[in-house]
Structures are given as C-alpha cells and as structure tokens.
Design a protein around this motif. Structure first.
Motif, PDB file in Angstrom:
ATOM      1  N   UNK A  42       0.805  -1.228   0.000  1.00 12.84           N
ATOM      2  CA  UNK A  42       0.000   0.000   0.000  1.00 12.84           C
ATOM      3  C   UNK A  42       0.833   1.272   0.000  1.00 12.84           C
ATOM      4  N   UNK A  43       2.160   1.162   0.122  1.00 11.00           N
ATOM      5  CA  UNK A  43       3.006   2.346   0.149  1.00 11.00           C
ATOM      6  C   UNK A  43       4.201   2.133  -0.773  1.00 11.00           C
ATOM      7  N   UNK A  44       4.531   3.165  -1.535  1.00  8.95           N
ATOM      8  CA  UNK A  44       5.710   3.103  -2.379  1.00  8.95           C
ATOM      9  C   UNK A  44       5.426   3.312  -3.848  1.00  8.95           C
ATOM     10  N   UNK A  45       4.170   3.339  -4.239  1.00  7.83           N
ATOM     11  CA  UNK A  45       3.826   3.534  -5.639  1.00  7.83           C
ATOM     12  C   UNK A  45       3.882   5.003  -6.033  1.00  7.83           C
ATOM     13  N   UNK A  65      15.079   0.462  -4.392  1.00  8.83           N
ATOM     14  CA  UNK A  65      15.866   1.446  -3.652  1.00  8.83           C
ATOM     15  C   UNK A  65      15.008   2.671  -3.352  1.00  8.83           C
ATOM     16  N   UNK A  66      14.210   3.090  -4.341  1.00  6.82           N
ATOM     17  CA  UNK A  66      13.332   4.253  -4.149  1.00  6.82           C
ATOM     18  C   UNK A  66      12.236   3.989  -3.119  1.00  6.82           C
ATOM     19  N   UNK A  67      11.555   2.841  -3.222  1.00  5.87           N
ATOM     20  CA  UNK A  67      10.452   2.598  -2.288  1.00  5.87           C
ATOM     21  C   UNK A  67      10.939   2.232  -0.884  1.00  5.87           C
ATOM     22  N   UNK A  68      12.184   1.790  -0.768  1.00  8.10           N
ATOM     23  CA  UNK A  68      12.709   1.408   0.544  1.00  8.10           C
ATOM     24  C   UNK A  68      13.391   2.555   1.274  1.00  8.10           C
ATOM     25  N   UNK A  95      -4.875   7.053  -3.210  1.00 12.81           N
ATOM     26  CA  UNK A  95      -6.207   6.505  -2.978  1.00 12.81           C
ATOM     27  C   UNK A  95      -6.405   6.268  -1.485  1.00 12.81           C
ATOM     28  N   UNK A  96      -7.644   6.032  -1.086  1.00  9.88           N
ATOM     29  CA  UNK A  96      -7.933   5.594   0.276  1.00  9.88           C
ATOM     30  C   UNK A  96      -8.421   4.149   0.285  1.00  9.88           C
ATOM     31  N   UNK A  97      -8.451   3.531  -0.895  1.00 12.76           N
ATOM     32  CA  UNK A  97      -8.886   2.145  -1.025  1.00 12.76           C
ATOM     33  C   UNK A  97      -7.711   1.219  -0.722  1.00 12.76           C
ATOM     34  N   UNK A  98      -7.893   0.335   0.249  1.00 13.49           N
ATOM     35  CA  UNK A  98      -6.819  -0.558   0.666  1.00 13.49           C
ATOM     36  C   UNK A  98      -6.609  -1.739  -0.283  1.00 13.49           C
ATOM     37  N   UNK A 132      -0.573   4.980  -1.447  1.00 11.35           N
ATOM     38  CA  UNK A 132      -0.023   5.008  -2.809  1.00 11.35           C
ATOM     39  C   UNK A 132       0.432   3.582  -3.144  1.00 11.35           C
ATOM     40  N   UNK A 133      -0.530   2.690  -3.425  1.00  8.63           N
ATOM     41  CA  UNK A 133      -0.219   1.275  -3.603  1.00  8.63           C
ATOM     42  C   UNK A 133       0.448   0.967  -4.942  1.00  8.63           C
ATOM     43  N   UNK A 134       1.093  -0.199  -4.967  1.00  8.24           N
ATOM     44  CA  UNK A 134       1.663  -0.715  -6.202  1.00  8.24           C
ATOM     45  C   UNK A 134       1.537  -2.233  -6.200  1.00  8.24           C
ATOM     46  N   UNK A 135       1.529  -2.797  -7.394  1.00  2.00           N
ATOM     47  CA  UNK A 135       1.538  -4.238  -7.574  1.00  2.00           C
ATOM     48  C   UNK A 135       2.639  -4.603  -8.552  1.00  2.00           C
ATOM     49  N   UNK A 136       3.432  -5.608  -8.230  1.00  2.00           N
ATOM     50  CA  UNK A 136       4.516  -6.063  -9.078  1.00  2.00           C
ATOM     51  C   UNK A 136       4.101  -7.381  -9.717  1.00  2.00           C
ATOM     52  N   UNK A 137       4.031  -7.386 -11.049  1.00  2.00           N
ATOM     53  CA  UNK A 137       3.598  -8.548 -11.820  1.00  2.00           C
ATOM     54  C   UNK A 137       4.735  -9.043 -12.693  1.00  2.00           C
ATOM     55  N   UNK A 138       4.757 -10.341 -12.958  1.00  2.58           N
ATOM     56  CA  UNK A 138       5.680 -10.889 -13.945  1.00  2.58           C
ATOM     57  C   UNK A 138       4.872 -11.432 -15.107  1.00  2.58           C
TER      58      UNK A 138
END
Length: 150
Positions: A42-45, A65-68, A95-98, A132-138
């Motif tokens: 939920x944080x780092x996007x 490195x940026x998100x950490x 967003x406020x959506x979890x 500020x969520x993110x999802x990592x996909x392959x």
C-alpha cells in the motif's frame, strides 16, 4: 512387477501439466502468458496512475531502492529470471482504497500489448489514510510496447 510399471506409465501420461493457451491473431499464433502478481504493498507507488515495465535486474533494484528509502526494514527485491520474464509494476495513484486492483491482458497486436485494470467491487475497504499502492507482476518476456488502457 510388470503391472506396476505399466500402471506408473499410465499415471504419468495421464497427468495433465500446466498448458499454455494459444491465441490466434490473424495468420500467426502467439502464446500469451497471463500476468502473475508477485508482490503488492500500500506504500511506495507513484502518486498518479501508471505502469512501469522493467526488463533488467538493475532497474528492478533501482525501483526497490526508491520505495525502501522510507522503510526500515525495506522490502526485499524479489528474484526474477529476466531471461524468461519481465516485470510490470502497476501504481494506482493516491487513494484511500486498501485493495490493490489487479491487471489483466486486454489485447495483443504485432507491436503493442494492452493491459487493463480489473474493476473493484464497491465494498467497505476504504480508510481515512492516503495510500499510494503498487503491484509487481511478472509475465513472459516480449519486445512489444506495454500500455495501460485508459
């Protein structure tokens, strides 16, 4: 003993493994891999909705490195085989959506791969915190331009 060997061969041949579906587009057939969610948070996007395509280990390390920078301890960089896969990172913006919406493949042409965002069910998953969520996909490696449908 011979019956046991025949039984084992029948079992081995009868098992169905993971099969890749073929999609026909015009005269050529292409194997289309689905996107696989590897990691989400939920944080780092990014603050605006976007996708990033990462094709190397160094670029993936730079993203983490940026998100950490604001995390102790940081999120470990996932192990990706960049000779077979590439990474698509989806940031849904502030967003406020979890719930992090999923990505899916809409269409594929000779030079472009279009991705879409799965619609969310309007459930009570919102909070007062700004996320500020993110999802990592392959997905299978491709030279095509990867775009997000607007």
């Amino acid at each position: 003993m011979r019956y046991i060997a025949v039984f084992i061969i029948i079992i081995a041949l009868g098992c169905k493994g993971k099969h890749k579906g073929l999609q026909k587009s015009g005269k050529t057939e292409t194997v289309s891999e689905e996107l696989t969610l590897v990691l989400s948070d939920n944080y780092g996007g990014a603050e605006q909705q976007e996708i990033q395509v990462i094709r190397s280990k160094g670029a993936l390390k730079n993203f983490f490195t940026e998100i950490n920078k604001t995390r102790k301890p940081g999120i470990p960089v996932p192990k990706i085989d960049f000779s077979k896969e590439m990474v698509v990172i989806y940031c849904s913006g502030k967003t406020t959506d979890a719930k992090i919406p999923g990505l899916y493949m809409i269409s594929e042409s000779d030079d472009k791969l279009t991705l879409g965002v799965k619609k969310q069910n309007l459930e009570e998953t919102t909070s007062s915190a700004v996320l500020v969520p993110f999802g990592l996909y392959t997905m299978a490696i491709t030279d095509k331009e990867v775009v997000l449908e607007q």
